[in-house]
Design a protein around this motif. Structure first.
Motif, PDB file in Angstrom:
ATOM      1  N   SER A 103       0.843  -1.190   0.000  1.00 59.89           N
ATOM      2  CA  SER A 103       0.000   0.000   0.000  1.00 59.89           C
ATOM      3  C   SER A 103       0.880   1.242   0.000  1.00 59.89           C
ATOM      4  O   SER A 103       1.842   1.319   0.762  1.00 59.89           O
ATOM      5  N   THR A 135      -4.932   2.935   1.766  1.00 62.57           N
ATOM      6  CA  THR A 135      -6.240   2.317   1.522  1.00 62.57           C
ATOM      7  C   THR A 135      -6.173   0.798   1.684  1.00 62.57           C
ATOM      8  O   THR A 135      -6.957   0.189   2.414  1.00 62.57           O
ATOM      9  N   THR A 136      -5.214   0.216   1.006  1.00 67.58           N
ATOM     10  CA  THR A 136      -5.077  -1.242   1.018  1.00 67.58           C
ATOM     11  C   THR A 136      -4.694  -1.728   2.408  1.00 67.58           C
ATOM     12  O   THR A 136      -5.144  -2.792   2.857  1.00 67.58           O
ATOM     13  N   ILE A 190      -3.304  -1.307  -6.925  1.00 66.54           N
ATOM     14  CA  ILE A 190      -2.904  -1.328  -8.334  1.00 66.54           C
ATOM     15  C   ILE A 190      -2.305   0.023  -8.720  1.00 66.54           C
ATOM     16  O   ILE A 190      -2.900   1.073  -8.469  1.00 66.54           O
ATOM     17  N   TYR A 191      -1.115  -0.038  -9.313  1.00 63.69           N
ATOM     18  CA  TYR A 191      -0.490   1.154  -9.872  1.00 63.69           C
ATOM     19  C   TYR A 191      -0.085   0.846 -11.298  1.00 63.69           C
ATOM     20  O   TYR A 191       0.563  -0.165 -11.546  1.00 63.69           O
ATOM     21  N   GLY A 209      -1.722  -0.393 -13.703  1.00 61.95           N
ATOM     22  CA  GLY A 209      -2.213  -1.677 -14.192  1.00 61.95           C
ATOM     23  C   GLY A 209      -1.676  -2.919 -13.487  1.00 61.95           C
ATOM     24  O   GLY A 209      -2.048  -4.037 -13.845  1.00 61.95           O
ATOM     25  N   LYS A 239      -9.486   3.956  -3.260  1.00 64.04           N
ATOM     26  CA  LYS A 239      -9.853   5.341  -2.995  1.00 64.04           C
ATOM     27  C   LYS A 239      -8.677   6.223  -3.407  1.00 64.04           C
ATOM     28  O   LYS A 239      -7.514   5.851  -3.248  1.00 64.04           O
TER      29      LYS A 239
HETATM   30  C1  LIG Z   1      -0.103   7.164  -9.901  1.00 64.22           C
HETATM   31  C2  LIG Z   1      -1.312   6.290  -9.711  1.00 64.22           C
HETATM   32  C3  LIG Z   1      -1.582   5.261 -10.614  1.00 64.22           C
HETATM   33  C4  LIG Z   1      -2.709   4.437 -10.442  1.00 64.22           C
HETATM   34  N1  LIG Z   1      -2.957   3.435 -11.355  1.00 64.22           N
HETATM   35  C5  LIG Z   1      -4.085   2.685 -11.221  1.00 64.22           C
HETATM   36  C6  LIG Z   1      -4.409   1.677 -12.172  1.00 64.22           C
HETATM   37  O1  LIG Z   1      -3.693   1.427 -13.133  1.00 64.22           O
HETATM   38  N2  LIG Z   1      -5.571   0.958 -12.000  1.00 64.22           N
HETATM   39  C7  LIG Z   1      -6.411   1.185 -10.935  1.00 64.22           C
HETATM   40  O2  LIG Z   1      -7.459   0.520 -10.840  1.00 64.22           O
HETATM   41  N3  LIG Z   1      -6.107   2.118  -9.996  1.00 64.22           N
HETATM   42  C8  LIG Z   1      -4.972   2.866 -10.113  1.00 64.22           C
HETATM   43  N4  LIG Z   1      -4.676   3.816  -9.166  1.00 64.22           N
HETATM   44  C9  LIG Z   1      -5.559   3.991  -8.003  1.00 64.22           C
HETATM   45  C10 LIG Z   1      -5.055   3.260  -6.770  1.00 64.22           C
HETATM   46  O3  LIG Z   1      -4.952   1.881  -6.998  1.00 64.22           O
HETATM   47  C11 LIG Z   1      -6.056   3.511  -5.631  1.00 64.22           C
HETATM   48  O4  LIG Z   1      -6.026   4.878  -5.321  1.00 64.22           O
HETATM   49  C12 LIG Z   1      -5.767   2.658  -4.398  1.00 64.22           C
HETATM   50  O5  LIG Z   1      -6.814   2.805  -3.478  1.00 64.22           O
HETATM   51  C13 LIG Z   1      -4.452   3.050  -3.755  1.00 64.22           C
HETATM   52  O6  LIG Z   1      -4.194   2.177  -2.691  1.00 64.22           O
HETATM   53  P1  LIG Z   1      -3.204   2.549  -1.498  1.00 64.22           P
HETATM   54  O7  LIG Z   1      -3.837   3.734  -0.782  1.00 64.22           O
HETATM   55  O8  LIG Z   1      -3.196   1.342  -0.647  1.00 64.22           O
HETATM   56  O9  LIG Z   1      -1.875   2.873  -2.079  1.00 64.22           O
HETATM   57  C14 LIG Z   1      -3.571   4.650  -9.328  1.00 64.22           C
HETATM   58  C15 LIG Z   1      -3.288   5.683  -8.410  1.00 64.22           C
HETATM   59  C16 LIG Z   1      -2.186   6.492  -8.595  1.00 64.22           C
HETATM   60  C17 LIG Z   1      -1.915   7.588  -7.602  1.00 64.22           C
END
Ligand SMILES: Cc1cc2nc3c(=O)[nH]c(=O)nc-3n(C[C@H](O)[C@H](O)[C@H](O)COP(=O)(O)O)c2cc1C
Length: 174
Positions: A9, A13-14, A51-52, A54, A116
């Motif tokens: 994460s 969120t995760t 997911i970042y 993809g 989120k």
């Molecule tokens: C730079 C960036 C790239 C992202 N790429 C994707 C993506 O490819 N597919 C998707 O479903 N969400 C994508 N997201 C959304 C994140 O997966 C989502 O905000 C998630 O809740 C983040 O989890 P975390 O707070 O645990 O890091 C992206 C967010 C950011 C900031």
């Protein structure tokens, strides 16, 4: 059967989903940055990752590092794009299976959760990228938007709390 939850994460969120899952199911929870040696004796691993671009962050590296483990594995992805849309979950499934190709893990299931986006919290580079995606989507007429662009607008403008009840259907299966 002993189980362990590993999460990856960037913005929390995760991590929240992982900790809720751990509390509800009484399973120990660790970040992918601090995986304990007891992982090697775990019968079932639940990897929950954001997911970042993809891909589930850290998952490929995790699979490579522990490729000889014969544990059962459940994967949960967390992203901003609608996880019920076939094109989205098929892409994640493909990438998870590609990462597991040269491993001994026994893949049990893959689940998909809505994440989120808290734009204020984002680091500089991520903010630039997300702002650019949002602005280019907002410039379009509603009928020109593709589904992912609609999701970006929705995630960007949403200011609700993370809905942990989205875990309910997964709780029954783990
Ligand atoms: C730079 C960036 C790239 C992202 N790429 C994707 C993506 O490819 N597919 C998707 O479903 N969400 C994508 N997201 C959304 C994140 O997966 C989502 O905000 C998630 O809740 C983040 O989890 P975390 O707070 O645990 O890091 C992206 C967010 C950011 C900031």
């Amino acid at each position: 059967m002993n189980k362990m939850i590993i999460y990856s994460s960037q913005y929390g969120t995760t991590e929240k989903y992982a900790k809720e899952l751990g509390t509800k199911k009484t399973i120990p929870v660790y970040s992918n940055q601090e995986i304990p040696a007891t992982l090697l004796q775990t019968d079932e691993i639940i990897y929950i990752g954001a997911i970042y671009m993809g891909k589930i962050s850290g998952f490929e590296k995790f699979a490579k590092k522990y490729n000889s483990l014969e544990s059962k594995l459940t994967v949960i992805s967390v992203g901003m794009y609608n996880p019920k849309r076939e094109s989205n979950y098929k892409d994640i499934e493909k990438s998870v299976k590609a990462s597991l190709q040269k491993t001994n893990f026994l893949l049990e299931d893959i689940f998909y959760l809505q994440g989120k986006l808290d734009v204020k919290q984002l680091r500089f580079k991520d903010k630039i990228l997300v702002n650019a995606l949002y602005k280019s989507s907002k410039k379009k007429n509603a009928n020109e938007l593709n589904e992912n662009e609609m999701d970006i607008i929705e995630a960007y403008e949403a200011n609700s709390e993370l809905d942990l009840s989205k875990l309910d259907s997964i709780l029954e299966k783990i």
